[in-house]
Design an enzyme around this catalytic site. Structure first.
Site, PDB file in Angstrom:
ATOM      1  N   CYS A 106       0.797  -1.229   0.000  1.00  0.00           N
ATOM      2  CA  CYS A 106       0.000   0.000   0.000  1.00  0.00           C
ATOM      3  C   CYS A 106       0.826   1.274   0.000  1.00  0.00           C
ATOM      4  CB  CYS A 106      -0.934   0.014   1.210  1.00  0.00           C
ATOM      5  SG  CYS A 106      -1.851  -1.525   1.427  1.00  0.00           S
ATOM      6  N   ARG A 243     -19.849   8.433  -1.989  1.00  0.00           N
ATOM      7  CA  ARG A 243     -21.291   8.312  -1.731  1.00  0.00           C
ATOM      8  C   ARG A 243     -21.772   9.654  -1.184  1.00  0.00           C
ATOM      9  NH1 ARG A 243     -21.686   2.364   1.274  1.00  0.00           N
ATOM     10  NH2 ARG A 243     -20.390   1.226  -0.220  1.00  0.00           N
ATOM     11  N   SER A 270     -11.903   0.796   2.929  1.00  0.00           N
ATOM     12  CA  SER A 270     -11.512   1.422   1.665  1.00  0.00           C
ATOM     13  C   SER A 270     -12.078   0.620   0.492  1.00  0.00           C
ATOM     14  CB  SER A 270      -9.994   1.494   1.552  1.00  0.00           C
ATOM     15  OG  SER A 270      -9.414   0.197   1.590  1.00  0.00           O
ATOM     16  N   HIS A 377      -8.726   3.079  -2.865  1.00  0.00           N
ATOM     17  CA  HIS A 377      -7.366   2.680  -2.489  1.00  0.00           C
ATOM     18  C   HIS A 377      -6.754   1.816  -3.591  1.00  0.00           C
ATOM     19  CE1 HIS A 377      -3.940   1.377  -0.346  1.00  0.00           C
ATOM     20  NE2 HIS A 377      -4.487   0.520   0.517  1.00  0.00           N
ATOM     21  N   CYS A 408      -0.761   2.362   6.507  1.00  0.00           N
ATOM     22  CA  CYS A 408      -0.397   1.011   6.908  1.00  0.00           C
ATOM     23  C   CYS A 408      -0.029   0.230   5.650  1.00  0.00           C
ATOM     24  CB  CYS A 408      -1.539   0.346   7.661  1.00  0.00           C
ATOM     25  SG  CYS A 408      -3.102   0.249   6.763  1.00  0.00           S
ATOM     26  N   GLY A 410       0.335  -3.789   4.024  1.00  0.00           N
ATOM     27  CA  GLY A 410       0.077  -5.211   4.139  1.00  0.00           C
ATOM     28  C   GLY A 410       1.336  -6.002   4.465  1.00  0.00           C
TER      29      GLY A 410
END
Length: 422
Positions: A106, A243, A270, A377, A408, A410
């Site tokens: 990420c 949204r 996300s 993301h 963060c 993964g």
């Protein structure tokens, strides 16, 4: 030339000839995977758009002045290196401009920006581009989990080794359970992200950072029409995952996705997304010699990566940010704006609370234009998207001179970078 760490607020704010500065930081719209505007686009197609726009926006920079390009990508075939190189040449950069790809999950495009900045700092190059690209529509089939893996690792006696392939949603549930992040708070955070992004989009606040991209969609298959339908060409110019009517009430109606009794939903997580980003960086003295001083929009002060347990990877920013502030010799109160990636509301809220940023969140200084819950993301492009957004936010004034981007990562990491407004 040796790189020197600039430490302390006064030193960081001072304009040094060897500073690494941004001339531009652009991104495509971020669109929903499978349903959004880039559902038929290729990652390298989106990358080509931001690389071309970088030349257009910096018309006084000859393409040959860009010496190296680093592209963050997570899911692309062959690591994306061949397709990215082709895109680079396709839009007008000479063969003398080199390119490579990087994958820090990420944080990949923040890592790409960092490696280019490091090369500039040590005198290896004078100018380069840190970029990112991702089509989760095309390349998310395995859910970012390896399909061909040494069996011994799947059965490793070391828990942290096994947990590196734990589904990200389960790591979110772990954070929520371990640190008391309630479903109601996660839903409220998710709704607020959409609300802030909706307001920002309606006010045109993303427009300067976004590069519109024209794509061709194949004709829809239809059994009722005997006449072949033409392909449709459209220009995608806005993020399409927001949204606009999101509310805590609507979020509360969504069912947990990863555990039957869990709290992580599609509304407080996300979105999987498609997009690309690119930042043009150079040494300050190079900008001066090329007559580009007025084009400088910011300074890259540096970044830090830390490791955390893979099964709660979302807590990474809560450790990376203090490490960054300590390395730079600055205090939390010196920072005027924070972009913390919203992989999940659970982990984003944990990090905000652990860092003591609740009041900053209320004041609109943490993700003021929404985050990945609303915008999406696209793994390899997220860091670049965040950098383009924070530079745009800081350029508008009202957020001080220092900004932090963090996410963060993964498998259990956190990364944070320090940006200075000019």
């Amino acid at each position: 030339m040796m790189a020197q760490l600039q430490k302390g607020l006064k030193n960081i704010l001072h304009k040094h000839p060897n500073d690494v500065v941004f001339l531009s930081a652009l991104r495509t719209p971020i669109t929903r995977s499978y349903k959004g505007g880039f559902r038929n686009a290729y990652p390298e197609q989106m990358l080509a758009a931001v690389l071309r726009a970088t030349l257009t926006q910096n018309s006084n920079v000859p393409p040959s002045a860009v010496q190296d390009v680093s592209v963050g990508t997570v899911l692309s075939e062959l690591g994306g290196s061949k397709a990215a190189r082709m895109a680079l040449n396709h839009v007008g950069y000479p063969s003398s401009t080199s390119l490579y790809t990087v994958n820090r999950a990420c944080a990949s495009s923040l890592q790409a920006i960092t490696t280019i900045a490091d090369s500039i700092s040590v005198g290896r190059i004078d100018m380069g581009i840190g970029a990112g690209m991702e089509s989760m529509t095309k390349n998310y089939g395995s859910k970012a989990v390896p399909t061909k893996l040494w069996p011994e690792l799947r059965e490793s006696p070391v828990k942290d080794a096994r947990d590196c392939i734990m589904p990200m949603g389960i790591t979110s549930e772990n954070v929520a359970e371990r640190y008391g992040i309630s479903r109601a708070d996660q839903d409220a955070f998710g709704a607020a992200s959409h609300n802030r992004a909706s307001k920002a989009q309606q006010e045109g606040l993303f427009d300067k950072e976004i590069v519109p991209v024209t794509v061709t969609n194949p004709p829809a298959e239809s059994d009722s029409s005997p006449t072949p339908q033409p392909a449709e060409t459209v220009t995608v110019s806005k993020d399409d995952g927001i949204r606009h009517n999101a509310s805590t009430g609507s979020m509360a109606k969504l069912k947990p996705v990863f555990k039957e009794t869990g709290t992580t939903t599609a509304g407080n997580s996300s979105q999987i997304s498609d997009g690309a980003a690119a930042a043009l960086l150079c040494r300050r003295s190079t900008a001066v010699s090329l007559g580009l001083t007025s084009s400088i929009i910011g300074k890259f002060a540096g970044s830090i990566v830390v490791g955390v347990a893979p099964d709660e990877m979302g807590i990474g920013p809560a450790y990376a940010i203090p490490a960054l502030l300590d390395a730079m010799g600055i205090r939390e109160e010196d920072v005027g704006i924070w972009e913390i990636n919203e992989a999940f509301a659970s982990q984003a809220l944990y990090c905000v609370r652990e860092l003591g940023l609740e009041k900053e969140l209320e004041r609109g200084r943490v993700n003021p234009r929404g985050g990945a819950i609303a915008l999406g993301h696209p793994l390899g492009a997220t860091g670049g998207r965040m950098v383009s957004t924070i530079l745009s936010e800081m350029g508008g004034g009202g957020f001080g001179e220092l900004g932090v981007v963090s996410m963060c990562v993964g498998t259990g990491m956190g990364m944070a970078g320090l940006i200075i407004r000019e």
